[in-house]
Design a protein around this motif. Structure first.
Motif: not given
Length: 55
Positions: A18-22
């Motif tokens: 989920x890193x790109x979402x944060x």
């Protein structure tokens, strides 16, 4: 919005990285606050210095 981002990043709504979402969600939440600040910056500064005493 912050609750939704927290649940999305913690993995409750999906799996994977989920890193790109944060950062994207954080940027989208910051933009309206920044726009309001820059629109009313003159009033914030004037209000902060209105009660100041000289000397």
């Amino acid at each position: 919005m912050t609750t939704g981002v927290a649940s999305r990043v913690s993995g409750q709504l999906g799996s994977g990285n989920p890193y790109p979402v944060k950062p994207a969600a954080t940027l989208l939440m910051t933009i309206p606050v920044a726009l309001v600040f820059f629109a009313f910056q003159r009033h914030f500064v004037r209000g902060g210095t209105a009660g100041a005493t000289k000397g």
